[in-house]
Design an enzyme around this catalytic site. Structure first.
Site, PDB file in Angstrom:
ATOM      1  N   HIS A   1      -8.464  56.423  19.665  1.00 37.58           N
ATOM      2  CA  HIS A   1      -7.107  56.949  19.859  1.00 37.58           C
ATOM      3  C   HIS A   1      -7.030  57.686  21.192  1.00 37.58           C
ATOM      4  CE1 HIS A   1      -3.272  58.866  18.875  1.00 37.58           C
ATOM      5  NE2 HIS A   1      -3.799  59.995  19.333  1.00 37.58           N
TER       6      HIS A   1
ATOM      7  N   HIS B   1     -11.376  19.090  42.722  1.00 39.27           N
ATOM      8  CA  HIS B   1     -11.680  20.498  42.939  1.00 39.27           C
ATOM      9  C   HIS B   1     -12.715  20.985  41.935  1.00 39.27           C
ATOM     10  CE1 HIS B   1      -8.096  20.769  45.436  1.00 39.27           C
ATOM     11  NE2 HIS B   1      -7.361  20.334  44.435  1.00 39.27           N
TER      12      HIS B   1
ATOM     13  N   GLY C   1      10.790  22.338  27.622  1.00 37.19           N
ATOM     14  CA  GLY C   1       9.579  22.612  26.847  1.00 37.19           C
ATOM     15  C   GLY C   1       9.285  24.097  26.802  1.00 37.19           C
TER      16      GLY C   1
ATOM     17  N   GLU D   1      14.172  23.390  24.097  1.00 36.57           N
ATOM     18  CA  GLU D   1      13.061  23.071  23.198  1.00 36.57           C
ATOM     19  C   GLU D   1      13.541  22.094  22.128  1.00 36.57           C
ATOM     20  OE1 GLU D   1       9.995  22.292  21.185  1.00 36.57           O
ATOM     21  OE2 GLU D   1       9.685  23.612  22.908  1.00 36.57           O
TER      22      GLU D   1
ATOM     23  N   LYS E   1      -1.651  33.106  36.314  1.00 35.50           N
ATOM     24  CA  LYS E   1      -1.776  34.522  35.945  1.00 35.50           C
ATOM     25  C   LYS E   1      -1.612  35.426  37.166  1.00 35.50           C
ATOM     26  CE  LYS E   1      -2.286  32.765  32.111  1.00 35.50           C
ATOM     27  NZ  LYS E   1      -1.880  31.479  32.642  1.00 35.50           N
TER      28      LYS E   1
ATOM     29  N   GLY F   1     -13.962  23.547  39.461  1.00 36.03           N
ATOM     30  CA  GLY F   1     -13.149  24.480  38.684  1.00 36.03           C
ATOM     31  C   GLY F   1     -12.025  23.783  37.951  1.00 36.03           C
TER      32      GLY F   1
ATOM     33  N   GLU G   1     -17.150  15.328  40.384  1.00 34.75           N
ATOM     34  CA  GLU G   1     -15.787  15.862  40.435  1.00 34.75           C
ATOM     35  C   GLU G   1     -15.014  15.146  41.531  1.00 34.75           C
ATOM     36  OE1 GLU G   1     -12.282  17.379  40.225  1.00 34.75           O
ATOM     37  OE2 GLU G   1     -13.752  17.918  38.691  1.00 34.75           O
TER      38      GLU G   1
END
Length: 464
Positions: free
Chosen positions: A443, A37, A179, A202, A51, A39, A34
């Site tokens: 439910h 990094h 985009g 877009e 996120k 990951g 790698e």
């Protein structure tokens, strides 16, 4: 020369490190190389930190809705530096976790830039010099980076890539996002929620162009309701950069207009990291910056494989991980190894409202010659959605009218990125409409909409 390895993985992203772990589990002697990094981009600069930031904007949005829930919240504001700090902390925690997994599985980690001078050989330029490794099999998992179009190149000041957007030096006041794929829409959603005057351009005739047309149309209305400006069938021809201002020349409908912004985020796709590896010199075919492979990720040279973003669409971390597992099992000699089916890989976009899908859109199914049955069910018909205050969205399912096969599922609304997995499992198990109809959904849950959408495809919906 180091002692030979059974498998060397180049790239420690979600494809590479997972392949290394699976290989080690199967008793192979594994090394992973790698250059930056552990990951990879996903964990450090993509899926995870975005996120974390989007969660902050979601909480901020909910705080402004406190009155709806009988709560009081006054003087609501945010600290952008603190939002970014939390995001980077989350990424750092998970990167450290990958390092622990490498150690736990006795995988040799070599930090440096790799090249493949010949079949079965990997040369790594490290801080201490060049290290030569050999292996029976090599997996290339070097991922991809942001595509930059001529005249729209990022400078880190006025024009940003996703990396700059994850560590902003300032809060944009007037933002242009070029985009409307997952990356563009997620950043547009984040900054718009925090108060940026946001415009999305877009080139295709609708935003989120890989999604079902009904999802795209609903998303556009939702984003515009939130204050975003959406320009479809539009092209940013050039950017004039001034002091603190960017003038964008945007062509739409045959006419070019100019608009001023203080920040531009370019999210116009990705290019594979194929340079400097020596792939073509050893006989690997490269097509538009991606390695050409067969369904088992074999790259046309004995003992050489390519997985993840560098091997082409869909450019998704979970696709890369499963390809990594598949290839490690092939190398270890396991029987009954199954290739990854692109049509059974879910795509998720974490904007507000969330978008998730798997399989064929309604238009794709018809283009392939299927006679289809289509079901829809709105969030407004679901008790849990109303109780959550999240009544915006719908679930759409597409079935083969002749066999009942679930061809595709498409969702927009709260937590659909979690719900989609139900349909993913269904497709993997080759479920039919009858199986789904006879399944008892708990439910009150959002998942009941999945059941109702199936029922609706066969004119049996109960609650709408």
């Amino acid at each position: 020369m180091a002692s030979p390895y059974d498998m060397i993985v180049i790239g420690a992203g979600p494809g590479g490190y997972v392949a290394a772990i699976r290989g080690a589990q199967l008793g192979l002697k594994v090394a992973i190389v790698e250059r930056e990094h552990l990951g990879g981009i996903c964990l450090n600069w993509g899926c995870i930190p975005t996120k974390a930031m989007l969660r902050s904007s979601e909480v901020f949005h909910l705080m402004h809705r406190a009155k709806e829930f009988g709560l009081k919240a006054e003087g609501i504001s945010y600290d952008l530096d603190a939002v970014v700090k939390r995001s980077r902390g989350v990424a750092k925690q998970l990167s450290s976790g990958v390092a622990h997994l490498m150690k736990k599985n006795k995988i040799t980690v070599v930090m440096g830039a790799a090249s493949i001078p010949a079949k079965g050989k990997v040369s790594v330029k490290t801080d201490k010099g060049t290290e030569e490794l050999t292996a029976k099999a090599i997996i290339v998992a070097t991922g991809a980076r942001a595509r930059e179009l001529p005249g729209l190149e990022a400078d880190g000041d006025l024009v940003w890539t996703y990396k700059h957007a994850l560590e902003p030096k300032r809060m944009p006041k007037k933002l242009l996002v070029i985009g409307s794929g997952a990356i563009g829409i997620e950043f547009a959603s984040f900054y718009n929620t925090l108060g940026a005057d946001t415009t999305v351009v877009e080139v295709m005739d609708r935003i989120l162009p890989v999604e079902d047309a009904d999802i795209s149309a609903f998303a556009r209305k939702s984003f515009e309701k939130q204050g975003m400006k959406i320009m479809q069938k539009a092209i940013v021809k050039k950017l004039d950069r001034g002091k603190g201002t960017v003038t964008a020349h945007i062509e739409t409908g045959g006419k070019t207009e100019t608009h001023d912004f203080d920040t531009v985020i370019s999210a116009v796709g990705i290019v594979g990291n194929v340079e400097g590896l020596g792939l073509e010199e050893i006989g690997v075919k490269i097509d538009r910056t991606h390695v050409v492979t067969d369904e088992y990720c074999r790259a046309g040279v004995e003992g050489l494989y390519a997985i993840g973003d560098i091997a082409g669409a869909p450019w998704l971390a979970h696709k890369a991980s499963h390809e990594g597992v598949m290839v490690a099992e092939l190398i270890a000699g396991k029987n009954h190894v199954h290739p990854v089916d692109p049509d059974s890989i879910a795509g998720c976009t974490y904007c507000q409202p969330q978008v998730a899908s798997v399989g064929l859109t309604e238009a794709q199914a018809k283009d392939k010659g299927y006679e289809v049955k289509v079901g829809n069910f709105p969030f407004i018909g679901n008790g849990k959605a109303i109780a959550l205050g999240e009544a915006e969205g719908f679930v759409k399912t597409v079935f083969d009218a002749k066999t009942g096969e679930l061809l595709g599922a498409h969702m927009i609304g709260a937590e659909v990125t979690e719900l989609i997995q139900g349909y993913v499992v269904g497709r993997q198990l080759e479920t039919t409409e009858e199986d789904l109809m006879n399944t008892v959904f708990p439910h009150p849950t959002l998942s009941e909409m999945m059941h109702e959408s199936v029922l609706d495809a066969y004119d049996r919906a109960i609650h709408y």
